[in-house]
Design a protein around this motif. Structure first.
Motif, PDB file in Angstrom:
ATOM      1  N   ALA A   1       0.619  -1.288   0.008  1.00 53.25           N
ATOM      2  CA  ALA A   1      -0.005  -0.057  -0.049  1.00 53.25           C
ATOM      3  C   ALA A   1       0.897   1.125  -0.004  1.00 53.25           C
ATOM      4  CB  ALA A   1      -0.882   0.075   1.254  1.00 53.25           C
TER       5      ALA A   1
ATOM      6  N   PRO B   1       1.300   6.419  -1.176  1.00 54.24           N
ATOM      7  CA  PRO B   1       0.041   5.730  -1.221  1.00 54.24           C
ATOM      8  C   PRO B   1      -1.107   6.213  -2.003  1.00 54.24           C
ATOM      9  CG  PRO B   1       0.706   5.867   1.018  1.00 54.24           C
ATOM     10  CD  PRO B   1       1.706   6.916   0.267  1.00 54.24           C
ATOM     11  N   LYS B   2      -1.196   7.597  -1.968  1.00 57.50           N
ATOM     12  CA  LYS B   2      -2.325   8.140  -2.868  1.00 57.50           C
ATOM     13  C   LYS B   2      -2.052   7.919  -4.463  1.00 57.50           C
ATOM     14  CE  LYS B   2      -0.407  12.701  -2.987  1.00 57.50           C
ATOM     15  NZ  LYS B   2      -0.275  13.039  -4.374  1.00 57.50           N
TER      16      LYS B   2
ATOM     17  N   LEU C   1      -4.901   1.619  -4.982  1.00 55.62           N
ATOM     18  CA  LEU C   1      -5.007   0.500  -4.128  1.00 55.62           C
ATOM     19  C   LEU C   1      -6.243   0.865  -3.438  1.00 55.62           C
ATOM     20  CD1 LEU C   1      -1.483  -0.592  -3.474  1.00 55.62           C
ATOM     21  CD2 LEU C   1      -2.937  -1.331  -5.480  1.00 55.62           C
TER      22      LEU C   1
ATOM     23  N   MET D   1      -7.604  -0.472   0.670  1.00 53.53           N
ATOM     24  CA  MET D   1      -7.187  -1.220   1.669  1.00 53.53           C
ATOM     25  C   MET D   1      -8.283  -1.068   2.812  1.00 53.53           C
ATOM     26  SD  MET D   1      -3.354  -1.330   3.624  1.00 53.53           S
ATOM     27  CE  MET D   1      -3.091  -2.518   5.068  1.00 53.53           C
TER      28      MET D   1
ATOM     29  N   PHE E   1      -8.212  -1.938   6.648  1.00 51.37           N
ATOM     30  CA  PHE E   1      -7.495  -2.059   7.848  1.00 51.37           C
ATOM     31  C   PHE E   1      -7.946  -3.265   8.939  1.00 51.37           C
ATOM     32  CE2 PHE E   1      -6.270   1.500   6.022  1.00 51.37           C
ATOM     33  CZ  PHE E   1      -4.698   1.702   5.976  1.00 51.37           C
TER      34      PHE E   1
ATOM     35  N   LEU F   1     -10.215  -1.488  10.804  1.00 55.23           N
ATOM     36  CA  LEU F   1     -11.232  -0.852  10.051  1.00 55.23           C
ATOM     37  C   LEU F   1     -11.076   0.471   9.735  1.00 55.23           C
ATOM     38  CD1 LEU F   1     -14.619  -2.152  11.369  1.00 55.23           C
ATOM     39  CD2 LEU F   1     -13.108  -3.110   9.557  1.00 55.23           C
TER      40      LEU F   1
ATOM     41  N   LEU G   1     -12.330   3.474  10.563  1.00 56.33           N
ATOM     42  CA  LEU G   1     -13.402   4.377   9.989  1.00 56.33           C
ATOM     43  C   LEU G   1     -13.016   5.749  10.579  1.00 56.33           C
ATOM     44  CD1 LEU G   1     -16.562   2.209  10.424  1.00 56.33           C
ATOM     45  CD2 LEU G   1     -15.167   2.407   8.242  1.00 56.33           C
TER      46      LEU G   1
ATOM     47  N   HIS H   1     -15.606   9.447   0.941  1.00 59.21           N
ATOM     48  CA  HIS H   1     -14.458  10.162   1.144  1.00 59.21           C
ATOM     49  C   HIS H   1     -13.463  10.030  -0.054  1.00 59.21           C
ATOM     50  CE1 HIS H   1     -10.192  10.722   3.070  1.00 59.21           C
ATOM     51  NE2 HIS H   1     -11.047  11.918   3.309  1.00 59.21           N
ATOM     52  N   PRO H   2     -13.445   8.487  -0.371  1.00 53.39           N
ATOM     53  CA  PRO H   2     -12.200   8.575  -1.643  1.00 53.39           C
ATOM     54  C   PRO H   2     -12.725   9.338  -2.767  1.00 53.39           C
ATOM     55  CG  PRO H   2     -12.917   6.269  -0.674  1.00 53.39           C
ATOM     56  CD  PRO H   2     -13.564   7.280   0.138  1.00 53.39           C
TER      57      PRO H   2
ATOM     58  N   VAL I   1     -12.129  12.985  -2.354  1.00 50.89           N
ATOM     59  CA  VAL I   1     -10.709  13.179  -2.561  1.00 50.89           C
ATOM     60  C   VAL I   1     -10.180  13.553  -3.917  1.00 50.89           C
ATOM     61  CG1 VAL I   1      -8.346  12.636  -2.226  1.00 50.89           C
ATOM     62  CG2 VAL I   1     -10.019  12.178  -0.308  1.00 50.89           C
TER      63      VAL I   1
ATOM     64  N   GLN J   1     -17.992  -3.064   9.706  1.00 52.73           N
ATOM     65  CA  GLN J   1     -17.190  -3.720   8.688  1.00 52.73           C
ATOM     66  C   GLN J   1     -17.553  -3.594   7.145  1.00 52.73           C
ATOM     67  OE1 GLN J   1     -15.213  -6.440  10.659  1.00 52.73           O
ATOM     68  NE2 GLN J   1     -13.928  -6.269   8.794  1.00 52.73           N
TER      69      GLN J   1
ATOM     70  N   ARG K   1     -16.204   1.660   1.592  1.00 53.50           N
ATOM     71  CA  ARG K   1     -15.339   2.639   1.153  1.00 53.50           C
ATOM     72  C   ARG K   1     -14.301   2.315   0.310  1.00 53.50           C
ATOM     73  NH1 ARG K   1     -12.158   5.236   6.464  1.00 53.50           N
ATOM     74  NH2 ARG K   1     -11.190   3.350   6.367  1.00 53.50           N
TER      75      ARG K   1
ATOM     76  N   ARG L   1     -14.845   2.814  -4.806  1.00 58.87           N
ATOM     77  CA  ARG L   1     -13.520   3.121  -5.928  1.00 58.87           C
ATOM     78  C   ARG L   1     -13.623   1.897  -6.927  1.00 58.87           C
ATOM     79  NH1 ARG L   1      -8.523   3.807  -2.556  1.00 58.87           N
ATOM     80  NH2 ARG L   1      -7.750   3.918  -4.550  1.00 58.87           N
TER      81      ARG L   1
END
Lengths: 286, 361
Positions: free
Chosen positions: B52, B74-75, B79, B81, B83, B86, B88, B100-101, B104, B142, B148, B152
């Motif tokens: 990542a 990472p950005k 990818l 991910m 975690f 989680l 959040l 959010h993604p 961005v 979860q 999230r 994408r």
């Protein structure tokens, strides 16, 4: 959480504690509105029969107190109030901003290695009096004595360990995975720190700012030895209300002290909701 | 034709004096679910974090869709991910977390709204979109974390023990849901787990990590039937594989002695053991140990665990402990202390060198 009614015993204990805590405040507020004759009357006058604002007026107009036949105040406190506001806010802002960046660096990247946090704190281990005189000499040589830049530099250096440590503990509480999730989502490292973590530690940031501001606002030693005529702060001015003819001007001192408390009380009220809020609950599995 | 979604090429990572990863290499094909299997501390999370971009490897390279991303932030890796905790955003609603993604990426508000709503509907979490994570159940959180990632269109999904905190029922349900979603959309998944059952249940391929090194890469069934060494054999399967001393004698057509029974050995094993007589450690899965109708290795029943459909019976065979999985009806007829005979499915037997644990048969 349900609020349980207090027992009578507990209520009495609490009342006692409140009285003990608030009595000095009560006394200084009363003294601030007493005319000179009541300042150190015996037996003590608890609540003045003829309250006056003359002490407050004297702060900004040294001649005002003469109507009570007391003289000798040479200088208005205006400069020291403005000086305190300028030095304390600037130093606090710098200390908190630098402290926040250090805290993120130490907490997220272990900047400088494992010993850095303790190293930073060790700067606070010797008594300020031990370094005050060397600083007078050094600052004289580099033309920083009797300047606000010099005083602010000292204040930032002295409070930075505290702001770094406090903010580090708040940053530590935010799981780094939340920032990392934002990075994977497409944010740069810096933006992830600032836009994800900063809002979550808002309460801690306010608390730290207030704490550092109080430290700077009430600092006396450095403000005294590093100032001659160009700069002055409220704590130093407080010590100067001693006259040749009338002794210590308790009422005027009290008036300035009351004035100095006002911003702290207001700030405390404004942020009290933020001081104890657990913002991270539910963020991660524990 | 399938391309390669991820290529990990000899990455190594050291934390202080600990070699977290040494020369880890593997691929994930497009549309494939690869499981990173290993015990705690085997390097699963470090591997995912390195892919990542949250850790920088000391050596080696990471390619996503053929693009060298080893030194990208990472950005810039495209990818997603999930975690293990989680992660959040606690101060954002379910909607804002999933959105959010996309925010961005500065997509239009209507597009974001559409995509979040669609993902939430698939995951059946439309009812938590206006709530904060603190007010959601474990399964809902979860799914929001999953949402999230799914909202994408990443080149690869990294999932770090995504089901670990859920209770058993929900875990099995979400597990198959995850697999179905992955298959339907042709996503490339790399999922880390310490649970071999989970790995066997959903993996197209398993990468077995031991102590920061890749020990074996194989489809789940191969990992189970043909493990590369004793450590892998013991990690995969419960009850654990039986390990028992065996002597091989190539004369007389090839014979093997296990406990006090001497049996002819099937051709395949004979060929692998070679022409010299030797002692080794036989590995026999519990389902390959059976009660004989007469003869076989003499054993005494020392414990019986009834597990509904099946029973696990523990035997003492000439001092060695052997476990067998038998149908419950058979298990009920046994009592502790019974003396019985055991036979083995020798064609399924694998053999290890006693000292090193490497495969000899």
């Amino acid at each position: 959480m349900p609020v349980r009614p207090l027992s009578w015993f507990l209520l009495l204990v609490l009342l006692g504690a409140i009285v003990i805590t608030l009595f000095p405040t009560f006394w200084i507020v009363m003294t601030a509105i007493k005319p000179p004759t009541d300042w150190n009357a015996a037996p003590a006058i608890w609540i003045p029969s003829k309250p006056t604002l003359v002490n407050f007026r004297t702060l900004f107009d040294p001649e005002a107190i003469r109507e009570y036949g007391v003289g000798g105040v040479s200088q208005a406190a205006t400069m020291s109030v403005l000086g305190s506001i300028f030095a304390s806010t600037t130093a606090t802002a710098l200390s908190v901003i630098i402290g926040l960046l250090s805290a993120i660096g130490i907490s997220r990247y272990s900047s400088g290695g494992r010993a850095t946090p303790l190293l930073i704190l060790s700067g606070r281990m010797f008594p300020p009096a031990a370094i005050a005189v060397p600083f007078v000499i050094i600052f004289s040589n580099i033309a920083l004595i009797d300047t606000y830049s010099g005083l602010i530099a000292i204040y930032v250096a002295a409070t930075l360990p505290f702001s770094t440590w406090m903010l580090k503990s708040f940053v530590d509480e935010i799981p780094r995975e939340i920032e990392e999730a934002a990075m994977v989502d497409g944010k740069s490292r810096l933006m992830a720190h600032l836009t994800v973590t900063l809002p979550l530690i808002r309460g801690g940031l306010f608390a730290t700012t207030l704490f550092i501001f109080i430290l700077n606002w009430s600092e006396f030693l450095f403000a005294l030895v590093l100032s001659y005529t160009n700069i002055e702060t409220i704590p130093v001015r407080l010590a100067k209300y001693v006259t040749a003819t009338a002794g210590t001007l308790y009422g005027v001192q009290a008036a300035l002290a009351v004035l100095a408390m006002v911003p702290l009380v207001i700030a405390g009220f404004l942020i009290q909701n933020h001081l104890a809020r657990g913002m991270t609950f539910g963020a991660v599995k524990r | 034709m399938t391309g390669v979604a991820l290529q990990v090429d000899r990455i190594a990572k050291r934390f202080g004096r600990l070699d977290a990863l040494s020369d880890v290499s593997f691929d994930v094909a497009d549309g494939e679910l690869t499981v990173l299997l290993g015990a705690a501390g085997a390097g699963k999370t470090t591997t995912l974090r390195t892919i990542a971009g949250l850790e920088v490897p000391d050596r080696g390279r990471v390619f996503v869709k053929g693009r060298d991303v080893t030194h990208l932030e990472p950005k810039d890796r495209n990818l997603a991910m999930i975690f293990d905790n989680l992660a959040l955003y606690p101060n954002k609603t379910g909607f804002a977390n999933i959105a959010h993604p996309l925010q961005v990426q500065k997509l239009a508000a209507t597009t974001i709204e559409q995509r979040v709503t669609a993902v939430a509907a698939t995951l059946r979490i439309s009812h938590v979109l206006n709530r904060l994570p603190a007010t959601m159940s474990g399964g809902e959180r979860q799914r929001v974390a999953l949402g999230r990632a799914l909202v994408r269109d990443p080149d690869l999904f990294l999932l770090d023990e995504p089901l670990s905190s859920l209770d058993a029922m929900l875990r099995i349900e979400l597990r198959s849901e995850l697999k179905r979603m992955q298959r339907d959309h042709g996503y490339a998944f790399l999922l880390a787990t310490p649970d071999y059952v989970e790995a066997l249940a959903i993996a197209d391929r398993v990468v077995m990590l031991v102590g920061g090194q890749v020990r074996q890469i194989a489809p789940p069934q191969v990992l189970y039937d043909d493990p590369v060494d004793r450590e892998v054999a013991r990690f995969v399967g419960a009850p654990e594989i039986n390990l028992i001393a065996a002597d091989y004698d190539p004369s007389d057509g090839g014979r093997i002695r296990i406990a006090d029974a001497v049996m002819p050995l099937p051709v395949a094993q004979r060929e692998r053991l070679g022409g010299a007589s030797r002692s080794f450690q036989a590995g026999l899965r519990p389902e390959h140990v059976r009660l004989s109708d007469g003869g076989g290795a003499a054993a005494r029943v020392s414990d019986i665990e009834a597990l509904g459909l099946q029973s696990i019976v523990t035997f003492d065979a000439s001092g060695a402990v052997l476990r067998a999985v038998v149908p419950s009806a058979e298990g009920r007829r046994l009592q502790i202390g019974d003396r019985v005979g055991l036979t083995f499915s020798l064609e399924r037997m694998i053999g290890f060198e006693e000292r090193t644990g490497s495969r000899v048969a």
